[in-house]
Design a protein around this motif. Structure first.
Motif, short mmCIF file in Angstrom:
data_model
loop_
_atom_site.label_atom_id
_atom_site.label_comp_id
_atom_site.label_asym_id
_atom_site.label_seq_id
_atom_site.Cartn_x
_atom_site.Cartn_y
_atom_site.Cartn_z
N MET A 133 0.64 -0.94 0.02
CA MET A 133 -0.10 0.42 0.24
C MET A 133 0.72 1.57 -0.32
O MET A 133 0.78 2.02 0.46
CB MET A 133 -0.86 0.39 1.58
CG MET A 133 -2.15 -1.00 1.66
SD MET A 133 -3.44 -1.51 -0.33
CE MET A 133 -3.49 0.63 -0.29
N PHE A 142 0.41 3.95 -3.20
CA PHE A 142 -0.85 4.36 -3.86
C PHE A 142 -1.02 6.05 -4.56
O PHE A 142 -1.92 6.93 -4.91
CB PHE A 142 -2.51 3.78 -3.37
CG PHE A 142 -2.44 4.09 -2.15
CD1 PHE A 142 -3.11 5.15 -1.22
CD2 PHE A 142 -1.81 3.18 -1.05
CE1 PHE A 142 -2.95 5.33 -0.10
CE2 PHE A 142 -2.04 3.08 0.08
CZ PHE A 142 -2.55 4.40 1.02
N THR A 170 -0.34 3.59 6.23
CA THR A 170 -0.27 3.08 5.11
C THR A 170 -0.36 2.42 5.22
O THR A 170 0.49 1.47 4.19
CB THR A 170 1.70 3.86 3.78
OG1 THR A 170 1.69 4.04 4.61
CG2 THR A 170 0.88 5.41 3.39
N ASN A 208 -2.53 -2.34 7.73
CA ASN A 208 -3.35 -2.62 7.85
C ASN A 208 -3.66 -3.78 8.34
O ASN A 208 -2.91 -3.84 10.18
CB ASN A 208 -2.69 -3.99 6.42
CG ASN A 208 -1.29 -4.04 6.75
OD1 ASN A 208 -1.21 -5.62 8.04
ND2 ASN A 208 -0.31 -4.26 5.96
N HIS A 258 -9.35 9.00 1.96
CA HIS A 258 -8.74 7.90 3.41
C HIS A 258 -8.62 7.46 4.36
O HIS A 258 -9.38 8.06 5.24
CB HIS A 258 -6.95 8.86 3.64
CG HIS A 258 -5.42 8.08 3.25
ND1 HIS A 258 -4.95 7.62 2.89
CD2 HIS A 258 -5.46 7.16 4.65
CE1 HIS A 258 -4.31 7.14 3.26
NE2 HIS A 258 -4.14 6.39 4.53
N PRO A 259 -8.33 6.22 4.47
CA PRO A 259 -8.22 5.01 3.37
C PRO A 259 -8.75 5.09 1.16
O PRO A 259 -10.15 4.88 2.00
CB PRO A 259 -7.92 3.54 4.35
CG PRO A 259 -7.86 3.85 5.50
CD PRO A 259 -9.01 4.92 5.70
N PRO A 260 -7.82 4.07 0.44
CA PRO A 260 -8.99 4.29 -0.86
C PRO A 260 -9.99 2.77 -0.03
O PRO A 260 -9.23 2.11 0.27
CB PRO A 260 -7.03 4.47 -1.24
CG PRO A 260 -6.41 4.47 -0.62
CD PRO A 260 -6.59 4.38 0.66
N SER A 301 -8.53 -1.13 0.20
CA SER A 301 -7.53 -0.96 0.59
C SER A 301 -6.55 -2.33 1.45
O SER A 301 -6.51 -2.47 2.12
CB SER A 301 -6.47 0.37 1.12
OG SER A 301 -7.76 0.92 2.28
#
Length: 367
Positions: free
Chosen positions: A1, A4, A175, A178, A285-287, A290
């Motif tokens: 990630m 992007f 970023t 996750n 954000h976040p996209p 993602s």
């Protein structure tokens, strides 16, 4: 990630857990350097592509456990002791108060190592940490005497830093949030937007004035090109909104930006560049799709910090993203982003690291 939003991506007395990593699992490209290192600390050198290497300082709590959290600490980025005294016991304080393994990434940032060099260093250090200290439960990267792969619990990652380190910590937290990445972040006076001019801020506090001058000097010496300031990986506020100014291409004197033509990096940055205001708009954000979930975040800011308004805006936009896009209870969403206004210049001392460590340990075990 990582790409992007950016176009630039660009043994004695050692704790048992660290001995496992140092003796069995450090790849050939990395090596620990025990000389002039305290007995309870391990240092690892990690190669960053073809651009040299960086050092990682690793400190364990007194009685490490296999599911202890891992906290990444990023230095402030100012190298003048009179302007920012280093906290020598920061790693030890964080490890004790959070009961976690603490890793400091000694990234490079100087006129000779401008952006995006520190971004690449942080990503290389983070990759090493993910591989060796916080593996995925389904695919363990090392043999662990504490637990078998099937019973090994999931580990949690947090990150903290102030000033330039706070900016880089925000970048990584936004970023790499996750499910197996960063779930907590503590930021102190983070420099969240390099793309806008830094306004002079004069106060009765000499320490704050000295700090603000150091930040302005850092801005003029840390970017080889103006567009590097507009990279969200350098200015994490731009993950949530567009820049307030158009990208400058010429100075008020009619010259184009060329460090070589203008006598070097620092002199080129000292030119008066023509800044054209532009309309700001929100970014999502976040996209979508993602798989990222914004981490629990604590943001400390001092009353005379020259970027205080932008730090507050960053906290508000981050909270806005949580409110709009996360399916949580209202109470849980309100607790996601915490803004703490500190006294004096707001820099972290030993007591602050103790408080941050306790907060980080609680959040990482809860998430």
């Amino acid at each position: 990630m990582r790409a992007f939003c950016s176009k630039f991506h660009y043994g004695r007395n050692l704790p048992q857990r660290i001995l496992i990593f140092a003796k069995r699992n450090i790849p050939k490209r990395c090596f620990h350097t025990p000389s002039v290192v305290p007995p309870d600390e391990v240092r690892v050198n990690v190669k960053v592509g073809s651009s040299g290497s960086i050092a990682l300082r690793i400190r364990n709590p007194p009685k490490p456990t296999p599911n202890a959290p891992v906290i990444i600490h990023l230095p402030c980025g100012l190298h003048t002791e009179e302007q920012h005294r280093p906290i020598r016991n920061a790693l030890n304080t964080l490890a004790l108060s959070a009961h976690a393994t603490v890793v400091e990434i000694v990234y490079r940032l100087s006129p000779k190592q401008p952006y995006p060099r520190p971004i690449h260093d942080i990503i290389a250090g983070y990759d090493w940490i993910r591989k060796h200290l916080s593996p995925s439960p389904s695919k363990p990267q090392y043999s662990n005497s504490y637990a078998s792969p099937s019973t090994q619990p999931k580990q949690r990652l947090g990150i903290c830093g102030e000033l330039a380190g706070g900016s880089l910590a925000a970048m990584l937290a936004l970023t790499e949030c996750n499910p197996h990445g960063i779930t907590a972040a503590a930021l102190g006076n983070p420099i969240v937007d390099w793309s806008s001019p830094l306004e002079s801020c004069v106060s009765s506090n000499s320490d704050s004035d000295s700090l603000n001058r150091s930040i302005k000097n850092l801005q003029t010496s840390s970017f080889a090109k103006p567009e590097h300031r507009y990279d969200p990986f350098a200015s994490p506020l731009l993950f949530f909104r567009t820049p307030a100014y158009e990208l400058p291409t010429t100075s008020l004197y009619g010259t184009s930006f060329s460090p070589a033509a203008n006598g070097g990096l620092a002199k080129a940055n000292d030119l008066l560049w023509e800044l054209v205001p532009r309309r700001r708009s929100h970014r999502k954000h976040p996209p979508v799709g993602s798989g990222l979930v914004l981490p629990a975040t604590r943001i400390d800011v001092g009353p005379h910090f020259m970027m205080k308004d932008k730090v507050i805006e960053f906290a508000e936009l981050m909270q806005r993203s949580v409110d709009l896009y996360e399916e949580r209870s209202e109470a849980a969403r309100r607790e996601r982003v915490e803004l703490v206004e500190r006294k004096e210049e707001g820099l972290w001392g030993e007591k602050d690291f103790m408080e941050i460590g306790r907060w980080m340990g609680e959040v990482l075990r809860r998430e």
